[in-house]
Enzyme design. Structure first.
Site, PDB file in Angstrom:
ATOM      1  N   SER A 109       4.813  -0.783  -5.630  1.00  0.00           N
ATOM      2  CA  SER A 109       3.671  -0.445  -6.478  1.00  0.00           C
ATOM      3  C   SER A 109       3.508  -1.510  -7.554  1.00  0.00           C
ATOM      4  CB  SER A 109       3.883   0.919  -7.119  1.00  0.00           C
ATOM      5  OG  SER A 109       4.800   0.786  -8.192  1.00  0.00           O
ATOM      6  N   LYS A 110       2.480  -1.324  -8.353  1.00  0.00           N
ATOM      7  CA  LYS A 110       2.179  -2.206  -9.480  1.00  0.00           C
ATOM      8  C   LYS A 110       3.406  -2.506 -10.335  1.00  0.00           C
ATOM      9  CE  LYS A 110      -1.953  -3.565  -9.831  1.00  0.00           C
ATOM     10  NZ  LYS A 110      -1.418  -4.681  -9.081  1.00  0.00           N
ATOM     11  N   ARG A 111       4.270  -1.488 -10.482  1.00  0.00           N
ATOM     12  CA  ARG A 111       5.461  -1.663 -11.316  1.00  0.00           C
ATOM     13  C   ARG A 111       6.296  -2.861 -10.872  1.00  0.00           C
ATOM     14  NH1 ARG A 111       9.349   1.586 -10.443  1.00  0.00           N
ATOM     15  NH2 ARG A 111       8.386   2.574  -8.643  1.00  0.00           N
ATOM     16  N   GLY A 127       5.187  -5.661  -9.811  1.00  0.00           N
ATOM     17  CA  GLY A 127       4.458  -6.931  -9.917  1.00  0.00           C
ATOM     18  C   GLY A 127       3.233  -6.894  -9.026  1.00  0.00           C
TER      19      GLY A 127
END
Ligand code: GLU
Length: 477
Positions: free
Chosen positions: A244-246, A248
């Site tokens: 996920s976005k977490r 990167g």
């Protein structure tokens, strides 16, 4: 003939999971001499935005995934879904359901109260024509439900996971195939489309495994041939949570902005769930087409590692010849400009950047960030470098004298430049490193960079001399 398809929902930029699915579909069709089709699943009107369609098509083109035949848009096929739904009703495989959201919620509430999993009560399965007319007169708009037979095994051989069996009792009951607003649901539209498009192999993420038995029931109800299925393993972050976005960047757009080459991303994504059977990691598209078989895809989840992608990108950067790399940098910079960024550089600057940074750049962006001093005369000085390397009280006098000696040097080559600097240091009785480090900061503003004498040669005598003379004024402002 093998026919595969990629079927994204246009609800955002193409992300790495989708791109990997597209690559595997593409490779399998190219490997077998088949066709690779594209379908846009745009029936979820709430989440869909037209600009995402372009973003997806551009992303696929950028990765070099050229598709065959016309793009199929689900939103243009509503008539066809209604037609198949009517046929299912005629065959007794589906029925109209007039229950209101409130009635359905009451059923759900009842299931919660009794602590049992919810399934639709089949209240509308045996409505009389009279009842149906009454509901319609009330203005109720029916949805259409697929009749899921009780207690039957649905078995399929997944090309990645092997045999998978579901009992129809575990599918959550009769599911809606056409909503009351006339739009088809995913599980229904996908079957009609895959059948009409002649898809032989459905290759997609393994989050779709639980949908597969429902889809198979629809194929069977229509008497259609069931395609083969291959469900690809999940992509995880380094902490083994779903990527996920977490973790990167995850969208193609972000990687493109970073300056990742499409062939490097292609190669990297290829290895998420597949390998050529030996330890090789750099694999060209042509080789991948030759070697790829969907049956060799791994079952277990793959981990996305940004560092490895950057390493691979640097390998691809180094493998391009200089002129091609200049062309790519130009193309990249044009792309950045379209995004409202971009750098003011000439072709000459780009050639210099390539000479200086090809060996160490991990992204196309690196050429521009490491090389500001190449394309801007007002490049900044790193204050830490200034403090550390220009602190000797005599340093500016030394650099001025060095500038004079450089100016007198006719043969402006790396070795000769080095001789001048070292013999001057000897004359002064100072460490060579003192002048070397100070010169680097003076001409580039930075404490690190390519080999100094090579860099001075590439920058050219005029610029070097001028910068050595200006450094005192500019760096100590
Ligand atoms: N639109 C679906 C998705 O993006 C497609 C699933 C499928 O390939 O059947 O997940």
């Amino acid at each position: 003939m093998v026919r595969t398809r990629f079927a994204p929902s246009p609800t955002g930029y193409l992300h790495v999971g989708g791109a990997r699915t597209a690559i595997f579909n593409y490779l399998y069709s190219r490997h077998t001499g088949g066709k690779f089709l594209l379908r846009i699943e745009d029936t979820d009107r709430q989440r869909f935005r037209p600009e995402w369609v372009d973003a997806i098509l551009n992303g696929l083109r950028w990765l070099g995934l050229d598709w065959d035949e016309d793009v199929v848009f689900q939103s243009r096929r509503l008539e066809r879904y209604r037609e198949v739904a009517e046929e299912l009703i005629r065959r007794g495989k589906a029925y109209r359901c007039y229950c209101t959201p409130e009635e359905l919620e009451a059923e759900r509430e009842e299931a919660r109260r009794r602590g049992v999993p919810y399934r639709y009560s089949r209240k509308c399965l045996h409505l009389t024509d009279e009842q149906r007319r009454r509901y319609e007169a009330e203005g109720r708009k029916p949805s259409i439900r697929f009749y899921v037979p009780d207690d039957r095994e649905v078995v399929f051989r997944d090309l990645v996971h092997g045999e998978i069996t579901y009992n129809t009792n575990d599918l959550g009951g009769d599911f809606i195939i056409v909503r009351s607003d006339g739009f088809p649901t995913y599980n229904f539209a996908v079957v009609v489309d895959d059948h009409d498009m002649g898809i032989t192999h459905v290759i997609r993420g393994d989050d779709h495994i639980p949908n597969t038995p429902k889809q198979i029931l629809i194929y069977e109800a229509m008497g259609w041939e069931v395609p083969q299925f291959a469900h690809l393993p999940m992509i995880l972050g380094p902490d083994r949570q779903k990527l996920s976005k977490r973790h990167g960047s995850t969208s193609l757009e972000e990687f493109r902005l970073q300056g990742i080459l499409p062939e490097a991303l292609f190669n990297y994504l290829l290895l998420l769930g597949w390998s050529p059977g030996d330890n090789r990691e750099i694999i060209s598209r042509e080789e991948a087409i030759r070697l790829f078989d969907i049956r060799d895809v791994h079952k277990s989840a793959a981990v996305f590692d940004h560092n490895k992608l950057h390493w691979m990108n640097s390998e691809y950067i180094r493998s391009l010849d200089d002129e091609e790399l200049v062309r790519r940098l130009k193309e990249y910079n044009d792309y950045l400009k379209r995004k409202g960024e971009g750098y003011d550089v000439s072709d000459e600057h780009l050639r210099t950047l390539v000479r200086l940074f090809k060996e160490r750049a991990k992204t196309l962006r690196d050429f521009f960030t490491y090389g500001v001093f190449v394309y801007r005369e007002d490049f900044p000085y790193d204050p830490k470098a200034v403090k550390k390397r220009l602190k000797d009280p005599n340093i500016f006098a030394y650099l001025r004298e060095l500038a004079d000696r450089f100016e007198a040097l006719d043969d402006w080559r790396e070795e000769r430049i080095e001789e001048v600097l070292r013999s001057y240091a000897d004359e002064l009785g100072v460490k060579h490193a003192l002048l070397i480090h100070a010169t680097r900061v003076a001409v580039s503003g930075m404490a690190v960079g390519p080999s100094l004498f090579f860099m001075l040669e590439v920058l050219g005598k005029d610029r070097v001399v001028r910068r050595l003379r200006e450094v005192e004024r500019r760096a100590t402002l």
